[in-house]
Structure formats: structure tokens, C-alpha cells
Design a protein around this motif. Sequence first.
Motif, PDB file in Angstrom:
ATOM      1  N   VAL A 159      42.367  43.869  53.196  1.00 57.60           N
ATOM      2  CA  VAL A 159      43.092  42.608  53.418  1.00 57.60           C
ATOM      3  C   VAL A 159      42.687  42.023  54.768  1.00 57.60           C
ATOM      4  O   VAL A 159      41.968  42.648  55.539  1.00 57.60           O
ATOM      5  CB  VAL A 159      44.627  42.799  53.337  1.00 57.60           C
ATOM      6  CG1 VAL A 159      45.041  43.201  51.930  1.00 57.60           C
ATOM      7  CG2 VAL A 159      45.129  43.791  54.352  1.00 57.60           C
ATOM      8  N   GLU A 160      43.193  40.837  55.068  1.00 57.68           N
ATOM      9  CA  GLU A 160      42.723  40.087  56.233  1.00 57.68           C
ATOM     10  C   GLU A 160      43.349  40.475  57.573  1.00 57.68           C
ATOM     11  O   GLU A 160      42.833  40.105  58.612  1.00 57.68           O
ATOM     12  CB  GLU A 160      42.924  38.579  55.991  1.00 57.68           C
ATOM     13  CG  GLU A 160      44.372  38.113  55.973  1.00 57.68           C
ATOM     14  CD  GLU A 160      45.108  38.374  54.666  1.00 57.68           C
ATOM     15  OE1 GLU A 160      46.286  37.997  54.607  1.00 57.68           O
ATOM     16  OE2 GLU A 160      44.539  38.950  53.728  1.00 57.68           O
ATOM     17  N   SER A 161      44.476  41.195  57.568  1.00 55.72           N
ATOM     18  CA  SER A 161      45.104  41.497  58.859  1.00 55.72           C
ATOM     19  C   SER A 161      45.984  42.739  58.776  1.00 55.72           C
ATOM     20  O   SER A 161      46.354  43.182  57.684  1.00 55.72           O
ATOM     21  CB  SER A 161      45.962  40.308  59.317  1.00 55.72           C
ATOM     22  OG  SER A 161      47.098  40.174  58.470  1.00 55.72           O
ATOM     23  N   ILE A 179      52.123  44.542  52.569  1.00 54.17           N
ATOM     24  CA  ILE A 179      51.786  45.052  51.237  1.00 54.17           C
ATOM     25  C   ILE A 179      52.347  46.460  51.046  1.00 54.17           C
ATOM     26  O   ILE A 179      52.927  46.772  49.994  1.00 54.17           O
ATOM     27  CB  ILE A 179      50.259  45.015  51.017  1.00 54.17           C
ATOM     28  CG1 ILE A 179      49.811  43.556  50.852  1.00 54.17           C
ATOM     29  CG2 ILE A 179      49.848  45.851  49.819  1.00 54.17           C
ATOM     30  CD1 ILE A 179      48.313  43.359  50.858  1.00 54.17           C
ATOM     31  N   VAL A 180      52.218  47.313  52.040  1.00 58.94           N
ATOM     32  CA  VAL A 180      52.749  48.680  51.924  1.00 58.94           C
ATOM     33  C   VAL A 180      54.265  48.640  51.780  1.00 58.94           C
ATOM     34  O   VAL A 180      54.836  49.340  50.930  1.00 58.94           O
ATOM     35  CB  VAL A 180      52.303  49.553  53.125  1.00 58.94           C
ATOM     36  CG1 VAL A 180      53.044  50.888  53.143  1.00 58.94           C
ATOM     37  CG2 VAL A 180      50.799  49.772  53.082  1.00 58.94           C
ATOM     38  N   ASP A 232      47.290  41.583  43.606  1.00 62.61           N
ATOM     39  CA  ASP A 232      48.282  40.503  43.564  1.00 62.61           C
ATOM     40  C   ASP A 232      48.244  39.671  44.840  1.00 62.61           C
ATOM     41  O   ASP A 232      48.364  38.441  44.797  1.00 62.61           O
ATOM     42  CB  ASP A 232      49.692  41.064  43.371  1.00 62.61           C
ATOM     43  CG  ASP A 232      49.907  41.636  41.983  1.00 62.61           C
ATOM     44  OD1 ASP A 232      49.087  41.349  41.083  1.00 62.61           O
ATOM     45  OD2 ASP A 232      50.895  42.380  41.801  1.00 62.61           O
ATOM     46  N   HIS A 233      48.079  40.333  45.972  1.00 57.22           N
ATOM     47  CA  HIS A 233      48.002  39.632  47.265  1.00 57.22           C
ATOM     48  C   HIS A 233      46.860  38.621  47.255  1.00 57.22           C
ATOM     49  O   HIS A 233      47.040  37.464  47.636  1.00 57.22           O
ATOM     50  CB  HIS A 233      47.812  40.661  48.389  1.00 57.22           C
ATOM     51  CG  HIS A 233      47.454  40.072  49.709  1.00 57.22           C
ATOM     52  ND1 HIS A 233      48.388  39.471  50.529  1.00 57.22           N
ATOM     53  CD2 HIS A 233      46.261  39.970  50.360  1.00 57.22           C
ATOM     54  CE1 HIS A 233      47.784  39.034  51.622  1.00 57.22           C
ATOM     55  NE2 HIS A 233      46.503  39.328  51.543  1.00 57.22           N
ATOM     56  N   ARG A 253      47.484  35.650  44.892  1.00 54.56           N
ATOM     57  CA  ARG A 253      48.401  34.663  45.501  1.00 54.56           C
ATOM     58  C   ARG A 253      47.684  33.848  46.566  1.00 54.56           C
ATOM     59  O   ARG A 253      47.829  32.635  46.639  1.00 54.56           O
ATOM     60  CB  ARG A 253      49.617  35.363  46.109  1.00 54.56           C
ATOM     61  CG  ARG A 253      50.693  35.706  45.121  1.00 54.56           C
ATOM     62  CD  ARG A 253      51.978  36.149  45.804  1.00 54.56           C
ATOM     63  NE  ARG A 253      51.812  37.278  46.700  1.00 54.56           N
ATOM     64  CZ  ARG A 253      51.819  38.552  46.325  1.00 54.56           C
ATOM     65  NH1 ARG A 253      51.990  38.867  45.067  1.00 54.56           N
ATOM     66  NH2 ARG A 253      51.663  39.512  47.209  1.00 54.56           N
ATOM     67  N   ARG A 254      46.890  34.514  47.409  1.00 53.23           N
ATOM     68  CA  ARG A 254      46.161  33.806  48.475  1.00 53.23           C
ATOM     69  C   ARG A 254      45.163  32.829  47.883  1.00 53.23           C
ATOM     70  O   ARG A 254      45.011  31.719  48.368  1.00 53.23           O
ATOM     71  CB  ARG A 254      45.456  34.787  49.399  1.00 53.23           C
ATOM     72  CG  ARG A 254      46.432  35.452  50.331  1.00 53.23           C
ATOM     73  CD  ARG A 254      45.806  35.957  51.560  1.00 53.23           C
ATOM     74  NE  ARG A 254      44.754  35.131  52.072  1.00 53.23           N
ATOM     75  CZ  ARG A 254      44.697  34.685  53.299  1.00 53.23           C
ATOM     76  NH1 ARG A 254      45.662  34.947  54.120  1.00 53.23           N
ATOM     77  NH2 ARG A 254      43.681  33.992  53.725  1.00 53.23           N
ATOM     78  N   ASP A 255      44.450  33.260  46.830  1.00 59.69           N
ATOM     79  CA  ASP A 255      43.484  32.361  46.196  1.00 59.69           C
ATOM     80  C   ASP A 255      44.181  31.154  45.595  1.00 59.69           C
ATOM     81  O   ASP A 255      43.707  30.034  45.711  1.00 59.69           O
ATOM     82  CB  ASP A 255      42.681  33.091  45.113  1.00 59.69           C
ATOM     83  CG  ASP A 255      41.658  34.055  45.701  1.00 59.69           C
ATOM     84  OD1 ASP A 255      41.393  33.968  46.921  1.00 59.69           O
ATOM     85  OD2 ASP A 255      41.138  34.894  44.943  1.00 59.69           O
TER      86      ASP A 255
END
Length: 188
Positions: free
Chosen positions: A33-35, A42-43, A77-78, A81-83
Amino acid sequence: MDEPTRQETEAPELVETLAASRAAFVRFVRPRVESDAAAEEIVQSAFLKGFERGGSLRDDESATAWFYRILRNAIVDHWRRRDAKGRALETLAAELPASFEDAQLDDRNRACGCVRALTTGLKPEYRELLEKVDVDGVSVPDAAGQLGITANNAAVRLYRARQALKKRVEDTCRSCASHGCVDCTCAH
């Protein structure tokens, strides 16, 4: 008293097992992921989902392997959603003008097309002053200087020009003037 279910007896063990591996879970998610903040989020979300679905843990499956499956799904899923958000923002950005000046220009260009045509019936000095001040955005004193008249004379002339144009719009485009339409449909 009722006998506790398998889920109720395993819930504390599941919580302990997953909590003990929390740092490993974050390390697993972070490069995907990005950060750091996104990984933590997410965790945390996966923990909630995992505790809610603790009963879906199969007898032959370890809690850790089961939770990694939940984490993989959460990462997918993350990004979905971001896309989706990114596509929505790109669409919005394409629809919006690039700047405030562009927005003003769009508004000016969308204004009732017949209004500009109606200025041709005005006195030339009215038309010229209206175009300089209201279309080109020149200040009244600057327009007065360009036309070789005093600023006071220009202000009076501009007032009269606007009144004459208003009358022509009302006479020609009665429905547009009364409804405040942006897209004029009248036939003049």
C-alpha cells in the motif's frame, strides 16, 4: 446453563494469536500500500472483520493463515476503492475548468447568445463602452481614457447603455429575462 460454542471458546485464543502477530501483519501489508497509515488502517479493519468472522475459521486452518487471507482481500478492496475514487476524481477534474478565470470565461461564453446580437441595435458609443467594460473587463476610467471621454461621462453612458440593453432583452427575450435562463431558446 448452556455449553459454550466452539466460537466462544476459541475467540480469546484467536484474539491472542492475532494480536501477537500484529507487527508481522503490518509488515506484510506495508509494501503493498501507499503509506504506513494505510497499512495500519487495513490491519485494524481486518482485525474487526476477523473477529466478526471468527466462526469461519476451519478446523484444519491456522488462525494466522486464515487472517493473512483476510488481509489479502482487504488490500485488494483498498486498491479497488482507491481506483474508483481516482477515476471519479479524474472525471470531476476533466469536467471542472482549470482555473477561476476559465470558469468565468465559460460563464461568459454560455451567456445568452442573443444578448450580444442585441447590442448591434444600440448606439455605437453604447455598444463600444459595453464591450470594453462588461465583455473585456476594462475599468470605467480606463475605458473612458481609451474613448477620449471623462470617467464621469463614461459612467453615465454605461448606465444608459445597460438600461437600453436591458429593455431590448426584455422586449426580445421576455421568457429568458423573466426566468433567468442561461441557455436562451428564444428566436429573435
